[in-house]
Design a protein around this motif. Structure first.
Motif, short mmCIF file in Angstrom:
data_model
loop_
_atom_site.label_atom_id
_atom_site.label_comp_id
_atom_site.label_asym_id
_atom_site.label_seq_id
_atom_site.Cartn_x
_atom_site.Cartn_y
_atom_site.Cartn_z
N MET A 255 0.82 -1.21 0.00
CA MET A 255 0.00 0.00 0.00
C MET A 255 0.86 1.26 0.00
O MET A 255 0.53 2.25 -0.66
N ALA A 256 1.94 1.22 0.75
CA ALA A 256 2.82 2.39 0.79
C ALA A 256 3.44 2.67 -0.57
O ALA A 256 3.61 3.83 -0.96
N ARG A 257 3.74 1.61 -1.32
CA ARG A 257 4.30 1.79 -2.66
C ARG A 257 3.24 2.23 -3.65
O ARG A 257 3.53 3.01 -4.57
N GLY A 258 2.00 1.77 -3.47
CA GLY A 258 0.89 2.22 -4.29
C GLY A 258 0.99 1.87 -5.76
O GLY A 258 0.56 2.66 -6.61
N ARG B 240 -2.46 -2.92 -9.27
CA ARG B 240 -3.49 -2.65 -10.26
C ARG B 240 -4.38 -3.88 -10.40
O ARG B 240 -4.04 -4.99 -9.97
N GLY B 241 -5.53 -3.70 -11.01
CA GLY B 241 -6.40 -4.80 -11.36
C GLY B 241 -6.91 -5.58 -10.17
O GLY B 241 -7.26 -5.03 -9.13
N ARG B 242 -6.93 -6.92 -10.33
CA ARG B 242 -7.48 -7.77 -9.30
C ARG B 242 -6.67 -7.70 -8.01
O ARG B 242 -7.23 -7.78 -6.90
N ALA B 243 -5.36 -7.55 -8.13
CA ALA B 243 -4.53 -7.45 -6.93
C ALA B 243 -4.92 -6.23 -6.09
O ALA B 243 -4.90 -6.28 -4.86
N ARG B 244 -5.28 -5.15 -6.77
CA ARG B 244 -5.73 -3.95 -6.05
C ARG B 244 -7.00 -4.24 -5.25
O ARG B 244 -7.12 -3.83 -4.08
N LEU C 120 -7.21 -3.93 -1.19
CA LEU C 120 -8.14 -3.01 -0.53
C LEU C 120 -9.13 -3.77 0.34
O LEU C 120 -9.49 -3.30 1.44
N GLY C 121 -9.59 -4.93 -0.13
CA GLY C 121 -10.50 -5.73 0.69
C GLY C 121 -9.86 -6.16 1.99
O GLY C 121 -10.47 -6.08 3.06
N PHE C 122 -8.59 -6.62 1.91
CA PHE C 122 -7.86 -7.01 3.12
C PHE C 122 -7.74 -5.82 4.07
O PHE C 122 -7.93 -5.96 5.29
N GLY C 123 -7.42 -4.66 3.51
CA GLY C 123 -7.22 -3.49 4.35
C GLY C 123 -8.47 -3.05 5.07
O GLY C 123 -8.46 -2.79 6.28
N TRP D 44 -4.85 1.14 9.76
CA TRP D 44 -5.22 0.37 8.58
C TRP D 44 -6.29 1.08 7.76
O TRP D 44 -6.28 1.02 6.53
N ALA D 45 -7.20 1.76 8.42
CA ALA D 45 -8.21 2.53 7.67
C ALA D 45 -7.54 3.65 6.88
O ALA D 45 -7.87 3.88 5.70
N ALA D 46 -6.61 4.36 7.51
CA ALA D 46 -5.91 5.45 6.82
C ALA D 46 -5.08 4.92 5.66
O ALA D 46 -5.06 5.49 4.56
N ALA D 47 -4.37 3.80 5.89
CA ALA D 47 -3.52 3.23 4.84
C ALA D 47 -4.36 2.77 3.65
O ALA D 47 -3.99 2.98 2.49
N THR D 48 -5.49 2.13 3.93
CA THR D 48 -6.33 1.62 2.85
C THR D 48 -6.97 2.76 2.07
O THR D 48 -7.07 2.71 0.83
N LEU D 49 -7.42 3.78 2.77
CA LEU D 49 -8.02 4.93 2.09
C LEU D 49 -7.00 5.62 1.19
O LEU D 49 -7.31 5.98 0.04
#
Length: 382
Positions: A107-110, A113-117, A121-124, A186-191
């Motif tokens: 997430m920090a690298r950002g 893409r695609g399904r991995a994204r 995000l779901g995990f986060g 985790w909420a901040a990182a995922t957002l």
């Protein structure tokens, strides 16, 4: 000698001078330290996961201090995980912590893409909700409500059988504060990751497409008003029962239980104070849709007439909303129909927290102006 520069004009077909269009607004550089949260959130979530995951492995291997173990009633919590065995939960914490460390770095690298994204995000979001809303109990709400009193109780002692503040702030409760903080990270990182990988401004969430209708200031004012009404109504059951107890009416409890509270010096007075604070909080929620939520009213004489900074309302309202939800979920788990006055009113704290969070979001949509980072306004929200 410098001369004054006149604004550029053009000539219309009828020879009437017309001023040239004003240039597009230029984003204002963001220099405040907290504006760096999108860049830091992923790293902090990964660090938290690494440390708490290592603690889980330590507990699974027999280390001392497992915070979800069965213990004496006056040293326990009402967490969803208590009581449980470190042989199972400890290894689960270690596994989730390891996965969280990897996910936080990604997430920090950002660059996903695609399904991995979608999976990331779901995990986060699931991790954030479990840590911040499901595992904690009412301890966070209690600490927030009693924060001013705890400073006094440190010198005067607590009412009832407790010997000191240490009998309130013990490890099983302190651990829940740590878990809650992890959920916020985790909420901040995922957002931040969701915005960064979705071609949106990481600070305000705006994109290039037209605004979603429900996020416009007019729409937010309409549905935000209903959210405020729901939040205010959710406080009534708790306030009524505590007032009734104070005046000697055992509403929702047995007479013996009321007699025990009456025999404990200061206990009913604390309940009365919490009821008054709850009522006051409900009234203050009205400011999220009222004029005095935007301009300081006359009764705040030292700031009367000055604009209210959005963060002045958003930060405390969001904090209260977040700690209300796990407290309400705990009361749902502990609800006893034969003594409904104890936990029954607290069931509505879940509604209160959700409604207050929605009202705060509506207030944010109404009050946010031009983004200081991307320069977009409400007309350019994705």
């Amino acid at each position: 000698m410098p001369t004054r520069t006149e604004p550029e004009t053009t000539t219309a077909p009828d020879s009437t001078p017309v001023s040239a269009p004003a240039p597009a607004p230029t984003p204002v550089p963001v220099s405040r330290w907290w504006s760096r949260w999108p860049a830091l959130a992923g790293c902090l979530a990964a660090l938290w996961s690494l440390l708490y995951g290592a603690a889980g492995l330590y507990w699974a291997l027999g280390g001392r201090g497992y915070p979800f173990a069965a213990t004496a009633a006056d040293r326990s919590s009402a967490s969803l995980l208590e009581p449980s065995s470190p042989d199972v939960v400890g290894y689960a914490i270690a596994a989730v912590g390891a996965a969280g460390t990897v996910a936080g770095v990604l997430m920090a690298r950002g660059r996903v893409r695609g399904r991995a994204r979608g999976w990331l995000l779901g995990f986060g979001w699931v991790t954030a909700c479990v840590l911040a809303l499901l595992i904690p109990d009412y301890s966070l709400l209690g600490l927030l409500a009693f924060a001013p009193l705890l400073a006094v109780f440190a010198f005067t002692g607590l009412p009832g059988p407790q010997d000191g503040v240490g009998d309130v702030l013990y490890w099983h409760r302190g651990n829940l504060v740590i878990v809650f903080i992890g959920g916020l990270l985790w909420a901040a990182a995922t957002l931040a990751c969701q915005r960064r990988t979705g071609a949106r401004c990481v600070r305000c969430g705006r994109g290039r497409r037209a605004a979603a209708r429900w996020t416009t200031p007019d729409a937010a004012r309409r549905w935000g008003r209903w959210a405020v009404y729901a939040a205010v109504a959710s406080t009534v059951p708790y306030d009524v029962t505590r007032l009734a107890w104070y005046f000697g009416w055992p509403l929702g409890i047995s007479r013996d239980f009321l007699a025990d509270m009456q025999a404990t010096p200061g206990l009913l007075e604390i309940g009365l104070g919490l009821a008054v604070a709850s009522t006051a909080g409900g009234l203050l929620t009205r400011g999220l849709i009222g004029r005095w939520g935007e301009v300081w009213p006359r009764w705040v004489w030292w700031k009367a007439g000055k604009p209210v900074r959005p963060a002045t309302a958003i930060v405390p309202a969001t904090t209260v909303a977040l700690v209300l939800i796990p407290a309400g979920l705990m009361n749902i788990r502990l609800f006893d129909p034969t003594m409904w006055g104890t936990n029954g009113p607290g069931v509505f704290w879940t509604t209160w927290g959700v409604a207050l969070g929605a009202a705060t979001l509506a207030y944010y949509f109404r009050r946010r102006g031009q983004c200081a980072q991307c320069g977009r306004t409400s007309e350019a929200v994705d």
